[in-house]
Design a protein around this motif. Sequence first.
Motif, PDB file in Angstrom:
ATOM      1  N   ASP A 403       0.827  -1.213   0.000  1.00  0.00           N
ATOM      2  CA  ASP A 403       0.000   0.000   0.000  1.00  0.00           C
ATOM      3  C   ASP A 403       0.860   1.261   0.000  1.00  0.00           C
ATOM      4  OD1 ASP A 403      -2.281  -1.545   0.004  1.00  0.00           O
ATOM      5  OD2 ASP A 403      -2.552  -1.517   2.198  1.00  0.00           O
ATOM      6  N   ASP A 404       1.968   1.207   0.665  1.00  0.00           N
ATOM      7  CA  ASP A 404       2.854   2.376   0.697  1.00  0.00           C
ATOM      8  C   ASP A 404       3.635   2.558  -0.598  1.00  0.00           C
ATOM      9  OD1 ASP A 404       2.022   2.877   3.255  1.00  0.00           O
ATOM     10  OD2 ASP A 404       3.672   1.795   4.227  1.00  0.00           O
ATOM     11  N   LEU A 405       3.630   1.575  -1.426  1.00  0.00           N
ATOM     12  CA  LEU A 405       4.382   1.681  -2.690  1.00  0.00           C
ATOM     13  C   LEU A 405       3.617   2.553  -3.678  1.00  0.00           C
ATOM     14  CD1 LEU A 405       6.856   0.695  -4.286  1.00  0.00           C
ATOM     15  CD2 LEU A 405       5.459  -1.249  -5.083  1.00  0.00           C
ATOM     16  N   THR A 406       4.284   3.738  -4.172  1.00  0.00           N
ATOM     17  CA  THR A 406       3.694   4.625  -5.178  1.00  0.00           C
ATOM     18  C   THR A 406       4.704   4.820  -6.285  1.00  0.00           C
ATOM     19  OG1 THR A 406       4.519   6.592  -4.019  1.00  0.00           O
ATOM     20  CG2 THR A 406       2.293   5.799  -3.441  1.00  0.00           C
ATOM     21  N   ILE A 407       4.162   5.443  -7.397  1.00  0.00           N
ATOM     22  CA  ILE A 407       5.048   5.661  -8.562  1.00  0.00           C
ATOM     23  C   ILE A 407       6.076   6.688  -8.194  1.00  0.00           C
ATOM     24  CG2 ILE A 407       5.095   6.529 -10.937  1.00  0.00           C
ATOM     25  CD1 ILE A 407       2.324   5.363 -11.266  1.00  0.00           C
ATOM     26  N   LYS A 408       5.634   7.610  -7.347  1.00  0.00           N
ATOM     27  CA  LYS A 408       6.561   8.675  -6.959  1.00  0.00           C
ATOM     28  C   LYS A 408       7.729   8.093  -6.213  1.00  0.00           C
ATOM     29  CE  LYS A 408       4.730  12.532  -5.745  1.00  0.00           C
ATOM     30  NZ  LYS A 408       3.969  13.557  -5.014  1.00  0.00           N
ATOM     31  N   LYS A 409       7.402   7.097  -5.292  1.00  0.00           N
ATOM     32  CA  LYS A 409       8.468   6.458  -4.531  1.00  0.00           C
ATOM     33  C   LYS A 409       9.331   5.604  -5.424  1.00  0.00           C
ATOM     34  CE  LYS A 409       6.202   6.364  -0.007  1.00  0.00           C
ATOM     35  NZ  LYS A 409       5.705   5.515   1.055  1.00  0.00           N
ATOM     36  N   LEU A 410       8.691   5.000  -6.424  1.00  0.00           N
ATOM     37  CA  LEU A 410       9.450   4.134  -7.324  1.00  0.00           C
ATOM     38  C   LEU A 410      10.378   4.941  -8.240  1.00  0.00           C
ATOM     39  CD1 LEU A 410       6.741   1.509  -8.311  1.00  0.00           C
ATOM     40  CD2 LEU A 410       8.707   1.147  -6.848  1.00  0.00           C
ATOM     41  N   THR A 411       9.940   6.156  -8.644  1.00  0.00           N
ATOM     42  CA  THR A 411      10.722   6.929  -9.609  1.00  0.00           C
ATOM     43  C   THR A 411      11.619   7.930  -8.926  1.00  0.00           C
ATOM     44  OG1 THR A 411       8.898   8.517  -9.794  1.00  0.00           O
ATOM     45  CG2 THR A 411       8.968   6.680 -11.397  1.00  0.00           C
ATOM     46  N   ARG A 412      11.486   7.886  -7.595  1.00  0.00           N
ATOM     47  CA  ARG A 412      12.344   8.829  -6.880  1.00  0.00           C
ATOM     48  C   ARG A 412      13.783   8.356  -7.020  1.00  0.00           C
ATOM     49  NH1 ARG A 412      10.641   9.561  -0.898  1.00  0.00           N
ATOM     50  NH2 ARG A 412       8.861  10.493  -2.006  1.00  0.00           N
ATOM     51  N   THR A 416      14.972   8.183 -15.374  1.00  0.00           N
ATOM     52  CA  THR A 416      14.534   7.422 -16.586  1.00  0.00           C
ATOM     53  C   THR A 416      13.131   6.900 -16.375  1.00  0.00           C
ATOM     54  OG1 THR A 416      16.799   6.752 -16.990  1.00  0.00           O
ATOM     55  CG2 THR A 416      15.056   5.463 -18.093  1.00  0.00           C
ATOM     56  N   MET A 417      12.935   6.252 -15.227  1.00  0.00           N
ATOM     57  CA  MET A 417      11.615   5.697 -14.967  1.00  0.00           C
ATOM     58  C   MET A 417      10.606   6.821 -14.784  1.00  0.00           C
ATOM     59  SD  MET A 417      11.725   2.510 -15.193  1.00  0.00           S
ATOM     60  CE  MET A 417      10.143   2.165 -14.539  1.00  0.00           C
ATOM     61  N   LYS A 420       9.588   7.863 -18.201  1.00  0.00           N
ATOM     62  CA  LYS A 420       8.724   6.863 -18.851  1.00  0.00           C
ATOM     63  C   LYS A 420       7.289   6.987 -18.330  1.00  0.00           C
ATOM     64  CE  LYS A 420      11.771   4.646 -21.408  1.00  0.00           C
ATOM     65  NZ  LYS A 420      11.654   4.623 -22.856  1.00  0.00           N
ATOM     66  N   PHE A 421       7.157   7.066 -17.045  1.00  0.00           N
ATOM     67  CA  PHE A 421       5.811   7.203 -16.483  1.00  0.00           C
ATOM     68  C   PHE A 421       5.148   8.505 -16.927  1.00  0.00           C
ATOM     69  CE2 PHE A 421       7.128   3.943 -13.416  1.00  0.00           C
ATOM     70  CZ  PHE A 421       5.973   3.148 -13.451  1.00  0.00           C
ATOM     71  N   ALA A 422       5.950   9.611 -17.091  1.00  0.00           N
ATOM     72  CA  ALA A 422       5.387  10.881 -17.546  1.00  0.00           C
ATOM     73  C   ALA A 422       4.883  10.750 -18.980  1.00  0.00           C
ATOM     74  CB  ALA A 422       6.465  12.016 -17.439  1.00  0.00           C
ATOM     75  N   ASP A 423       5.640  10.088 -19.836  1.00  0.00           N
ATOM     76  CA  ASP A 423       5.182   9.852 -21.228  1.00  0.00           C
ATOM     77  C   ASP A 423       3.918   9.011 -21.240  1.00  0.00           C
ATOM     78  OD1 ASP A 423       7.341  11.264 -22.133  1.00  0.00           O
ATOM     79  OD2 ASP A 423       8.595   9.423 -22.444  1.00  0.00           O
ATOM     80  N   LEU A 424       3.854   8.001 -20.369  1.00  0.00           N
ATOM     81  CA  LEU A 424       2.665   7.138 -20.329  1.00  0.00           C
ATOM     82  C   LEU A 424       1.430   7.909 -19.910  1.00  0.00           C
ATOM     83  CD1 LEU A 424       1.550   4.303 -20.576  1.00  0.00           C
ATOM     84  CD2 LEU A 424       2.145   3.893 -18.154  1.00  0.00           C
ATOM     85  N   ARG A 425       1.589   8.915 -19.006  1.00  0.00           N
ATOM     86  CA  ARG A 425       0.443   9.710 -18.594  1.00  0.00           C
ATOM     87  C   ARG A 425      -0.014  10.628 -19.730  1.00  0.00           C
ATOM     88  NH1 ARG A 425       3.116   9.979 -13.545  1.00  0.00           N
ATOM     89  NH2 ARG A 425       4.077  11.942 -14.167  1.00  0.00           N
ATOM     90  N   ASP A 426       0.933  11.140 -20.444  1.00  0.00           N
ATOM     91  CA  ASP A 426       0.577  12.032 -21.571  1.00  0.00           C
ATOM     92  C   ASP A 426      -0.218  11.230 -22.619  1.00  0.00           C
ATOM     93  OD1 ASP A 426       1.826  14.147 -20.375  1.00  0.00           O
ATOM     94  OD2 ASP A 426       3.765  13.780 -21.421  1.00  0.00           O
ATOM     95  N   VAL A 427       0.183  10.020 -22.883  1.00  0.00           N
ATOM     96  CA  VAL A 427      -0.552   9.219 -23.878  1.00  0.00           C
ATOM     97  C   VAL A 427      -1.960   8.963 -23.407  1.00  0.00           C
ATOM     98  CG1 VAL A 427      -0.657   6.953 -25.015  1.00  0.00           C
ATOM     99  CG2 VAL A 427       1.490   8.123 -24.797  1.00  0.00           C
TER     100      VAL A 427
END
Length: 432
Positions: A403-412, A416-417, A420-427
């Motif tokens: 539950d504590d795992l977020t994209i922000k924590k993962l890309t912190r 690069t990651m 990638k996640f920013a491009d995926l949100r734009d799409v």
Amino acid sequence: MHEIKCPHCGKTFNIDESGYAEILNQVRDEAFDKALHERLEIAEQEKLTAVELAESKLAGELEKKAAKKDAEIERLKSELKSNAELVEATVSGELKDEIARKNTEIARLQEELKATDVAKKLALKEALGTVEKERDDLKRDLESKESERKLLEATLKEKYETQIKDRDDAIERLKDMKAKLSTKMVGETLEQHCEIEFNKIRATAFPRAYFDKDNDAKGGSKGDYIFRDFDESGTEFVSVMFEMKNESDTTATKKKNEDFFKELDKDRTEKGCEYAVLVSLLEPDNELYNSGIVDVSHRYPKMYVVRPQFFIPMITLLRNAAQNTLQYKTELARVREQNIDITNFEAELDEFRSGFARNYNLASRKFKVAIEEIDKTIDHLQKTKEALLGSENNLRLANNKADDLTIKKLTRGNPTMAEKFADLRDVEDSDA
């Protein structure tokens, strides 16, 4: 069978019915011949006496008649003489006629006297002829009886000589056979004799009896024959163990009857027999055993020794004595059956108790084992529970971490990651 005692030596021997009847007939014939001779002598004496009496009586009567005739003749002669004198004196025709008549009377009397003499002779001859005829008849009867007696004596003598010869031959054959037989075969011959003697009267005297060889040797030994008799209800009231013993004349070591008492008592006890009887031909010169039935109960209870000729009388004696106690034995058997019923009931109850206790012990042990297994299973499940509870805690922690795992924590710290996640949100936004 009849026992005959010799008047000279005092020895007693047995003779069968036919021999006894022939000897009795012979004795009767001798007595009859003796009586016949005595009667014939008496009859002959009586006949001679009767002839003498008849002769003397007839002679007396004839003498009386002759004396009477002589007196009559003398009287007539005297009369004739007086008449002759009268004739001479008178010379009368009538006297001549009287003389002639007297002469005729004299002639007639003389003829009667002659006839009387002839009749006397004829009567005497006839009497003598009758006596001689009876004597001849008696003599012929005596000769006939004598010839019959001699013929009978010759026949009996020949018959007895033949029988004696046959018996001598049989004795010789038996002696020869006995000399050739082994001790075992001699004993078996005695057993066969006893069995045949019993079977002769089994149907009439012992219809419900059991009599057979003892073939049970599981105790190490066995007797020869077992006799048991039963009443109408099937209750046994007498039982006898028989042992038959004999040996050959040529046997080197001679056995005694007492050598077999102990073994016979053992066999009797093992087979449950009340009496024990030894049928023996051993010790043939022992007067004790030759006297009849010998009671040896002072050595072993209810034990007897007999010769083969007392085999059947011994069975009959024991059977008849036991029949007197049959009522008591029937009552005893009934009490024993009741005791057996009680004993069987107690035995079945004890068996039920022991079976129930055995089954209870088995069930109790299995119950304890089951409880122990359940306890072990409980312990195992407790450990499994604790293990599962531990797993649940780790899963909760893992879930919390997820539950504590977020994209922000993962890309912190990972541009690069993050890119990638920013491009995926734009799409995703453009597609919307």
